[in-house]
Design a protein around this motif. Sequence first.
Motif, PDB file in Angstrom:
ATOM      1  N   MET A  72       0.830  -1.204   0.000  1.00  0.00           N
ATOM      2  CA  MET A  72       0.000   0.000   0.000  1.00  0.00           C
ATOM      3  C   MET A  72       0.866   1.257   0.000  1.00  0.00           C
ATOM      4  SD  MET A  72      -3.176  -0.581  -0.306  1.00  0.00           S
ATOM      5  CE  MET A  72      -4.558  -1.667   0.041  1.00  0.00           C
ATOM      6  N   VAL A  73       1.962   1.231   0.734  1.00  0.00           N
ATOM      7  CA  VAL A  73       2.899   2.353   0.700  1.00  0.00           C
ATOM      8  C   VAL A  73       3.392   2.569  -0.725  1.00  0.00           C
ATOM      9  CG1 VAL A  73       5.187   3.123   1.457  1.00  0.00           C
ATOM     10  CG2 VAL A  73       3.593   2.126   3.112  1.00  0.00           C
ATOM     11  N   ALA A  74       3.727   1.489  -1.408  1.00  0.00           N
ATOM     12  CA  ALA A  74       4.200   1.594  -2.790  1.00  0.00           C
ATOM     13  C   ALA A  74       3.121   2.170  -3.697  1.00  0.00           C
ATOM     14  CB  ALA A  74       4.637   0.220  -3.290  1.00  0.00           C
ATOM     15  N   LYS A  75       1.860   1.765  -3.494  1.00  0.00           N
ATOM     16  CA  LYS A  75       0.767   2.280  -4.312  1.00  0.00           C
ATOM     17  C   LYS A  75       0.559   3.779  -4.099  1.00  0.00           C
ATOM     18  CE  LYS A  75      -0.688  -0.862  -7.007  1.00  0.00           C
ATOM     19  NZ  LYS A  75      -0.672  -0.634  -8.464  1.00  0.00           N
ATOM     20  N   ALA A  76       0.650   4.228  -2.854  1.00  0.00           N
ATOM     21  CA  ALA A  76       0.481   5.660  -2.578  1.00  0.00           C
ATOM     22  C   ALA A  76       1.586   6.473  -3.242  1.00  0.00           C
ATOM     23  CB  ALA A  76       0.472   5.896  -1.068  1.00  0.00           C
ATOM     24  N   ARG A  77       2.769   5.942  -3.221  1.00  0.00           N
ATOM     25  CA  ARG A  77       3.881   6.625  -3.895  1.00  0.00           C
ATOM     26  C   ARG A  77       3.666   6.662  -5.403  1.00  0.00           C
ATOM     27  NH1 ARG A  77       8.828   3.542  -0.686  1.00  0.00           N
ATOM     28  NH2 ARG A  77       8.709   4.739   1.274  1.00  0.00           N
ATOM     29  N   GLU A  78       3.230   5.533  -5.942  1.00  0.00           N
ATOM     30  CA  GLU A  78       3.063   5.395  -7.393  1.00  0.00           C
ATOM     31  C   GLU A  78       1.885   6.199  -7.912  1.00  0.00           C
ATOM     32  OE1 GLU A  78       1.039   1.886  -9.932  1.00  0.00           O
ATOM     33  OE2 GLU A  78       2.759   1.249  -8.726  1.00  0.00           O
ATOM     34  N   ARG A  79       0.746   6.099  -7.241  1.00  0.00           N
ATOM     35  CA  ARG A  79      -0.475   6.702  -7.778  1.00  0.00           C
ATOM     36  C   ARG A  79      -0.519   8.206  -7.578  1.00  0.00           C
ATOM     37  NH1 ARG A  79      -6.529   4.378  -6.873  1.00  0.00           N
ATOM     38  NH2 ARG A  79      -5.699   2.847  -8.307  1.00  0.00           N
ATOM     39  N   PHE A  80      -0.081   8.678  -6.409  1.00  0.00           N
ATOM     40  CA  PHE A  80      -0.208  10.105  -6.103  1.00  0.00           C
ATOM     41  C   PHE A  80       1.132  10.794  -5.862  1.00  0.00           C
ATOM     42  CE2 PHE A  80      -4.370   8.346  -4.781  1.00  0.00           C
ATOM     43  CZ  PHE A  80      -5.185   9.129  -5.580  1.00  0.00           C
ATOM     44  N   ASP A  81       2.228  10.082  -6.086  1.00  0.00           N
ATOM     45  CA  ASP A  81       3.560  10.647  -5.897  1.00  0.00           C
ATOM     46  C   ASP A  81       3.740  11.204  -4.486  1.00  0.00           C
ATOM     47  OD1 ASP A  81       6.168  11.213  -6.759  1.00  0.00           O
ATOM     48  OD2 ASP A  81       5.625  13.242  -7.396  1.00  0.00           O
ATOM     49  N   LEU A  82       3.232  10.463  -3.510  1.00  0.00           N
ATOM     50  CA  LEU A  82       3.336  10.870  -2.112  1.00  0.00           C
ATOM     51  C   LEU A  82       4.573  10.228  -1.471  1.00  0.00           C
ATOM     52  CD1 LEU A  82      -0.395  10.255  -1.171  1.00  0.00           C
ATOM     53  CD2 LEU A  82       0.719  12.496  -1.176  1.00  0.00           C
ATOM     54  N   PRO A  83       5.235  10.927  -0.560  1.00  0.00           N
ATOM     55  CA  PRO A  83       6.372  10.336   0.159  1.00  0.00           C
ATOM     56  C   PRO A  83       5.899   9.459   1.306  1.00  0.00           C
ATOM     57  CG  PRO A  83       6.068  12.596   0.869  1.00  0.00           C
ATOM     58  CD  PRO A  83       5.040  12.348  -0.217  1.00  0.00           C
ATOM     59  N   ALA A  84       5.100   8.444   0.975  1.00  0.00           N
ATOM     60  CA  ALA A  84       4.519   7.576   1.993  1.00  0.00           C
ATOM     61  C   ALA A  84       5.596   6.720   2.646  1.00  0.00           C
ATOM     62  CB  ALA A  84       3.446   6.691   1.365  1.00  0.00           C
ATOM     63  N   ARG A  85       5.340   6.334   3.896  1.00  0.00           N
ATOM     64  CA  ARG A  85       6.293   5.491   4.624  1.00  0.00           C
ATOM     65  C   ARG A  85       5.554   4.396   5.382  1.00  0.00           C
ATOM     66  NH1 ARG A  85       7.116   7.079  10.235  1.00  0.00           N
ATOM     67  NH2 ARG A  85       5.799   8.872  10.765  1.00  0.00           N
ATOM     68  N   LEU A  86       6.292   3.340   5.684  1.00  0.00           N
ATOM     69  CA  LEU A  86       5.730   2.195   6.394  1.00  0.00           C
ATOM     70  C   LEU A  86       5.660   2.490   7.887  1.00  0.00           C
ATOM     71  CD1 LEU A  86       4.808  -0.771   5.921  1.00  0.00           C
ATOM     72  CD2 LEU A  86       7.157  -1.447   6.489  1.00  0.00           C
ATOM     73  N   LEU A  87       4.478   2.321   8.471  1.00  0.00           N
ATOM     74  CA  LEU A  87       4.291   2.528   9.909  1.00  0.00           C
ATOM     75  C   LEU A  87       3.094   1.711  10.370  1.00  0.00           C
ATOM     76  CD1 LEU A  87       5.169   4.293  12.480  1.00  0.00           C
ATOM     77  CD2 LEU A  87       3.189   5.720  11.872  1.00  0.00           C
ATOM     78  N   GLN A  88       3.318   0.772  11.274  1.00  0.00           N
ATOM     79  CA  GLN A  88       2.215   0.087  11.919  1.00  0.00           C
ATOM     80  C   GLN A  88       1.801   0.863  13.165  1.00  0.00           C
ATOM     81  OE1 GLN A  88       2.631  -4.132  12.410  1.00  0.00           O
ATOM     82  NE2 GLN A  88       3.250  -4.455  10.285  1.00  0.00           N
ATOM     83  N   PHE A  89       0.575   0.647  13.587  1.00  0.00           N
ATOM     84  CA  PHE A  89       0.013   1.455  14.669  1.00  0.00           C
ATOM     85  C   PHE A  89       0.876   1.407  15.934  1.00  0.00           C
ATOM     86  CE2 PHE A  89      -4.017  -0.116  12.501  1.00  0.00           C
ATOM     87  CZ  PHE A  89      -4.110   0.981  11.670  1.00  0.00           C
ATOM     88  N   HIS A  90       1.374   0.225  16.267  1.00  0.00           N
ATOM     89  CA  HIS A  90       2.139   0.070  17.505  1.00  0.00           C
ATOM     90  C   HIS A  90       3.516   0.729  17.420  1.00  0.00           C
ATOM     91  CE1 HIS A  90       3.811  -3.251  15.131  1.00  0.00           C
ATOM     92  NE2 HIS A  90       4.865  -3.158  15.911  1.00  0.00           N
ATOM     93  N   GLU A  91       3.907   1.161  16.224  1.00  0.00           N
ATOM     94  CA  GLU A  91       5.206   1.809  16.034  1.00  0.00           C
ATOM     95  C   GLU A  91       5.133   3.326  16.161  1.00  0.00           C
ATOM     96  OE1 GLU A  91       7.303  -1.310  12.931  1.00  0.00           O
ATOM     97  OE2 GLU A  91       5.880   0.165  12.138  1.00  0.00           O
ATOM     98  N   LEU A  92       3.950   3.877  16.283  1.00  0.00           N
ATOM     99  CA  LEU A  92       3.794   5.324  16.423  1.00  0.00           C
ATOM    100  C   LEU A  92       4.346   5.758  17.779  1.00  0.00           C
ATOM    101  CD1 LEU A  92       2.671   8.063  15.491  1.00  0.00           C
ATOM    102  CD2 LEU A  92       0.442   7.363  16.424  1.00  0.00           C
ATOM    103  N   ASP A  93       5.408   6.540  17.751  1.00  0.00           N
ATOM    104  CA  ASP A  93       6.033   6.965  19.006  1.00  0.00           C
ATOM    105  C   ASP A  93       6.290   8.466  19.055  1.00  0.00           C
ATOM    106  OD1 ASP A  93       8.080   7.171  17.194  1.00  0.00           O
ATOM    107  OD2 ASP A  93       9.460   5.817  18.234  1.00  0.00           O
ATOM    108  N   ALA A  94       5.580   9.219  18.213  1.00  0.00           N
ATOM    109  CA  ALA A  94       5.739  10.668  18.197  1.00  0.00           C
ATOM    110  C   ALA A  94       5.184  11.279  19.482  1.00  0.00           C
ATOM    111  CB  ALA A  94       5.020  11.263  16.994  1.00  0.00           C
ATOM    112  N   LEU A  95       5.722  12.424  19.842  1.00  0.00           N
ATOM    113  CA  LEU A  95       5.273  13.138  21.033  1.00  0.00           C
ATOM    114  C   LEU A  95       4.899  14.567  20.657  1.00  0.00           C
ATOM    115  CD1 LEU A  95       4.870  13.177  24.112  1.00  0.00           C
ATOM    116  CD2 LEU A  95       7.262  13.871  24.331  1.00  0.00           C
ATOM    117  N   ALA A  96       3.613  14.888  20.749  1.00  0.00           N
ATOM    118  CA  ALA A  96       3.104  16.243  20.487  1.00  0.00           C
ATOM    119  C   ALA A  96       3.627  16.794  19.166  1.00  0.00           C
ATOM    120  CB  ALA A  96       3.458  17.178  21.637  1.00  0.00           C
ATOM    121  N   GLU A  97       3.557  15.978  18.122  1.00  0.00           N
ATOM    122  CA  GLU A  97       4.133  16.337  16.820  1.00  0.00           C
ATOM    123  C   GLU A  97       3.103  16.805  15.805  1.00  0.00           C
ATOM    124  OE1 GLU A  97       6.707  14.109  13.274  1.00  0.00           O
ATOM    125  OE2 GLU A  97       6.770  13.336  15.324  1.00  0.00           O
TER     126      GLU A  97
END
Length: 197
Positions: A72-97
């Motif tokens: 799906m990341v590859a499709k987002a990059r291909e279809r809409f030229d987005l800088p998409a990245r791989l992230l599963q929910f449990h990997e979200l570790d941002a703080l007030a970002e």
Amino acid sequence: MGDPATIAFYEANAPRYTLSLSQAPSRHLDDFLDRLDPGAHILELGCGAGRDSARMAERGFSVDTTDGTPAMVAKARERFDLPARLLQFHELDALAEFDAIWAHACLIHVARNDFPGVIGRIHRALKPDGWHYANFKLGDDEGRDPLGRLHNFPDEKWLEASYSDAGFAIIEAERYRGEGADGVVRDWHALTLRKQD
């Protein structure tokens, strides 16, 4: 960790799955974006082919486009030229970002036991008073759809209590009928929420 069978489904079916979806953005997206300040920084979880992130970028927002499946990341990059990245929910570790976190039809795949931890991560990743959107297929108990994907199938009371316990205020809630990728028409529940500190 994400459910292996669900991830495998999206990995195997990404080309057919993304081609079958409408190019139009999700039904609640523009109303949600209208709540945000111009140029707000948005995290999209479960971007799929990227149509919603593309709309956010088109409207001038700063978008961090993510999905838990490499195909799906590859499709987002291909279809809409987005800088998409791989992230599963449990990997979200941002703080007030982030000013907002958009999660269209993706948190439905979080096991109920894991749900408090995931929405806790979303709460921590938001700036004070940050916005969050998510929608869910309603039901009576966790299970799998006809395609074998894991769904938490919550009821409205459980869902809203879970978000309240995690520190969110429910700003708007809508129940509506909708058809999933499995072809089944169900009741859905869409929530627009705001982080409370």
